[in-house]
Motif scaffolding. Structure first.
Motif, mmCIF file in Angstrom:
data_model
loop_
_atom_site.group_PDB
_atom_site.id
_atom_site.type_symbol
_atom_site.label_atom_id
_atom_site.label_comp_id
_atom_site.label_asym_id
_atom_site.label_seq_id
_atom_site.Cartn_x
_atom_site.Cartn_y
_atom_site.Cartn_z
ATOM 1 N N THR A 18 -32.258 -8.902 -35.546
ATOM 2 C CA THR A 18 -31.576 -8.111 -34.495
ATOM 3 C C THR A 18 -32.493 -7.669 -33.527
ATOM 4 O O THR A 18 -32.150 -7.590 -32.125
ATOM 5 C CB THR A 18 -31.101 -6.866 -35.327
ATOM 6 N N ARG A 21 -33.328 -10.315 -30.920
ATOM 7 C CA ARG A 21 -32.288 -10.640 -29.943
ATOM 8 C C ARG A 21 -32.153 -9.643 -29.146
ATOM 9 O O ARG A 21 -31.750 -9.891 -27.863
ATOM 10 C CB ARG A 21 -30.920 -10.799 -30.795
ATOM 11 N N TYR A 22 -32.286 -8.221 -29.508
ATOM 12 C CA TYR A 22 -32.239 -7.041 -28.568
ATOM 13 C C TYR A 22 -33.457 -7.203 -27.587
ATOM 14 O O TYR A 22 -33.087 -7.081 -26.400
ATOM 15 C CB TYR A 22 -32.280 -5.990 -29.463
ATOM 16 N N THR A 38 -28.924 -15.789 -21.491
ATOM 17 C CA THR A 38 -29.844 -15.361 -22.780
ATOM 18 C C THR A 38 -29.210 -15.700 -24.315
ATOM 19 O O THR A 38 -29.535 -16.013 -24.866
ATOM 20 C CB THR A 38 -30.002 -13.983 -22.753
ATOM 21 N N THR A 39 -27.882 -15.321 -24.156
ATOM 22 C CA THR A 39 -27.121 -15.552 -25.486
ATOM 23 C C THR A 39 -27.082 -16.982 -25.638
ATOM 24 O O THR A 39 -27.294 -17.632 -26.869
ATOM 25 C CB THR A 39 -25.698 -14.954 -25.365
ATOM 26 N N ILE A 42 -30.589 -18.159 -26.846
ATOM 27 C CA ILE A 42 -30.999 -17.422 -28.357
ATOM 28 C C ILE A 42 -30.083 -18.358 -29.523
ATOM 29 O O ILE A 42 -30.532 -18.865 -30.376
ATOM 30 C CB ILE A 42 -30.285 -16.175 -28.426
ATOM 31 N N ASN A 43 -28.773 -18.754 -29.110
ATOM 32 C CA ASN A 43 -27.966 -19.504 -30.195
ATOM 33 C C ASN A 43 -28.541 -20.697 -30.224
ATOM 34 O O ASN A 43 -28.369 -21.529 -31.285
ATOM 35 C CB ASN A 43 -26.613 -19.419 -29.585
ATOM 36 N N GLY A 46 -31.854 -20.544 -32.428
ATOM 37 C CA GLY A 46 -31.535 -20.358 -33.608
ATOM 38 C C GLY A 46 -30.792 -21.531 -34.328
ATOM 39 O O GLY A 46 -31.307 -21.929 -35.517
ATOM 40 N N PHE A 79 -30.176 -13.122 -35.690
ATOM 41 C CA PHE A 79 -30.813 -13.440 -34.239
ATOM 42 C C PHE A 79 -29.807 -13.977 -33.416
ATOM 43 O O PHE A 79 -29.385 -13.780 -32.007
ATOM 44 C CB PHE A 79 -31.932 -14.271 -34.540
ATOM 45 N N THR A 80 -28.881 -15.203 -34.049
ATOM 46 C CA THR A 80 -27.768 -15.681 -33.331
ATOM 47 C C THR A 80 -26.808 -14.897 -33.177
ATOM 48 O O THR A 80 -26.479 -14.004 -34.084
ATOM 49 C CB THR A 80 -27.371 -17.108 -33.809
ATOM 50 N N THR A 81 -26.025 -15.293 -32.114
ATOM 51 C CA THR A 81 -24.758 -14.464 -31.752
ATOM 52 C C THR A 81 -23.549 -14.910 -31.420
ATOM 53 O O THR A 81 -23.362 -14.931 -30.236
ATOM 54 C CB THR A 81 -25.205 -13.030 -31.212
#
Length: 134
Positions: A18, A21-22, A38-39, A42-43, A46, A79-81
């Motif tokens: 978390t 990711r933040y 960014t998302t 990140i995905n 991940g 981490f992934t979202t």
């Protein structure tokens, strides 16, 4: 039933994931109404790491469960979202940016699957190098 080590590892991994990711969101902020790059990154990252680790763990089935739980569902799960992907698509859909949300959805799926495939191959190569692959 998993032991206390697995529960603690998921909690610690979740906290770290978390925060990562933040931090990425602070370093590369996403403006409202734009493509959330960014998302997406990140995905994709991940997906790659989780696939690589899973492949290594398959080759090394004696890897401690608490470690797999802490890194998999804990760190990488937080981490992934993918809920942020759905939220961004919903926002773009409601704003009428249909080409944008369709492109973002397609990119998320294609790049996520490609990253998982690359992670799988990387994990297999790592396991083969160290003699743990089956």
């Amino acid at each position: 039933m998993p032991g206390w080590r697995a529960w603690a590892a998921v909690a610690v991994g979740g906290l770290i994931g978390t925060e990562l990711r933040y931090g990425a969101g602070l370093a590369f902020p996403e403006a409202a109404g734009t493509i959330p790059w960014t998302t997406l990154v990140i995905n994709v990252v991940g997906s790659f790491v989780l696939a690589a680790l899973t492949t290594v763990w398959i080759a090394r089935p004696k890897t401690a469960f608490w470690l797999r739980a802490g890194l998999g569902p804990g760190l990488l799960g937080s981490f992934t979202t993918f809920s942020a992907v759905v939220f961004a698509i919903d926002q773009q859909f409601r704003a009428g940016f249909h080409a944008s949300w369709l492109a973002y959805l397609a990119l998320s799926l294609v790049l996520g699957l490609a990253a998982a495939a690359a992670g799988w191959k990387t994990g297999k190569a790592l396991a083969d190098l160290t003699g743990g692959a089956s």
